[in-house]
Design a protein around this motif. Structure first.
Motif, mmCIF file in Angstrom:
data_model
loop_
_atom_site.group_PDB
_atom_site.id
_atom_site.type_symbol
_atom_site.label_atom_id
_atom_site.label_comp_id
_atom_site.label_asym_id
_atom_site.label_seq_id
_atom_site.Cartn_x
_atom_site.Cartn_y
_atom_site.Cartn_z
ATOM 1 N N ASN A 7 7.732 -3.105 -1.920
ATOM 2 C CA ASN A 7 6.457 -2.861 -1.214
ATOM 3 C C ASN A 7 5.240 -3.213 -2.041
ATOM 4 O O ASN A 7 4.136 -3.357 -1.512
ATOM 5 N N PHE A 11 2.253 -11.605 -1.807
ATOM 6 C CA PHE A 11 2.862 -12.545 -0.866
ATOM 7 C C PHE A 11 3.777 -13.546 -1.578
ATOM 8 O O PHE A 11 4.928 -13.753 -1.209
ATOM 9 N N ALA A 31 6.348 -14.092 7.176
ATOM 10 C CA ALA A 31 5.845 -13.289 8.307
ATOM 11 C C ALA A 31 6.139 -11.804 8.080
ATOM 12 O O ALA A 31 5.291 -10.945 8.345
ATOM 13 N N TRP A 33 6.410 -10.163 5.283
ATOM 14 C CA TRP A 33 5.603 -9.575 4.208
ATOM 15 C C TRP A 33 4.434 -8.764 4.753
ATOM 16 O O TRP A 33 4.141 -7.663 4.274
ATOM 17 N N SER A 34 3.775 -9.287 5.788
ATOM 18 C CA SER A 34 2.555 -8.619 6.276
ATOM 19 C C SER A 34 2.883 -7.312 6.999
ATOM 20 O O SER A 34 1.974 -6.584 7.397
ATOM 21 N N GLN A 35 4.164 -7.031 7.168
ATOM 22 C CA GLN A 35 4.513 -5.787 7.867
ATOM 23 C C GLN A 35 4.899 -4.669 6.898
ATOM 24 O O GLN A 35 5.364 -3.613 7.303
ATOM 25 N N ARG A 36 4.707 -4.942 5.600
ATOM 26 C CA ARG A 36 4.987 -3.889 4.611
ATOM 27 C C ARG A 36 3.972 -2.758 4.785
ATOM 28 O O ARG A 36 2.932 -2.988 5.422
#
Ligand SMILES: NC(=O)NC1=NC(=O)NC1=O
Length: 174
Positions: A7, A11, A31, A33-36
């Motif tokens: 977490n 990027f 894609a 990664w941005s949902q961590r």
């Protein structure tokens, strides 16, 4: 590697580490990664799979087309990714005799001709006898169901690769 480390990744590091969870499709990791942050391995895996499930058919077929054939040209030329090389080697596909290799190549060609994407199977869960048998069986499936089956194999491959990276026991991770 624990989830705190995952977490905290930027990027670039995240894509460097997880970019080949889905063979040659770093976009999926980019894609996700941005949902961590991710609560655990299962949550991280679910985000990878949700991205695949949300793709249009053309994108899903594109993911399949990024997979090298089993015992195909990439294996012969030594141009497989490290993960794929390990997986195909574990299935005994690096030591096929000429007849078996030719048979697999012919089956792969027939499969690709019928479905428009390559035959994909989680090689680590298979072996040199089961691969051609499974290929010959799936050759007769309907395109719609075969697309779903093939994507299921992509997810099995991804699950095993994630478990390797996060040091989890593949059998234990559901
Ligand atoms: N066409 C494929 O199924 N390729 C592969 N399966 C694996 O498990 N690794 C691969 O490269």
């Amino acid at each position: 590697m624990d989830m705190e480390k995952v977490n905290s990744m930027g990027f670039r590091e995240f894509v460097d580490v997880f970019g080949n969870i889905i063979e040659k499709c770093p976009l999926v990791a980019a894609a996700v990664w941005s949902q961590r942050p991710f609560s655990d391995l299962q949550d991280l895996e679910n985000h990878f799979f949700a991205f695949i499930d949300a793709l249009p058919r053309s994108g899903q077929e594109g993911i399949l087309r990024c997979h090298p054939d089993l015992a195909g040209r990439d294996l012969q030329q030594g141009t497989l990714t490290a993960e794929s090389q390990r997986e195909q080697s574990q299935a005994g596909l690096t030591s096929l005799d000429a007849d078996d290799r030719l048979r697999l190549q012919q089956l792969n060609a027939r499969y690709r001709e019928r479905f428009g994407f390559p035959f994909v199977l989680a090689a680590r869960l298979s072996d040199r006898d089961a691969v051609p048998r499974e290929l010959a069986r799936r050759l007769h499936c309907q395109p719609e169901s075969e697309l779903r089956t093939a994507l299921g194999e992509v997810k099995k491959i991804g699950h095993l690769r994630l478990a390797d990276l996060l040091g989890a026991d593949p059998a234990r991770v559901e």
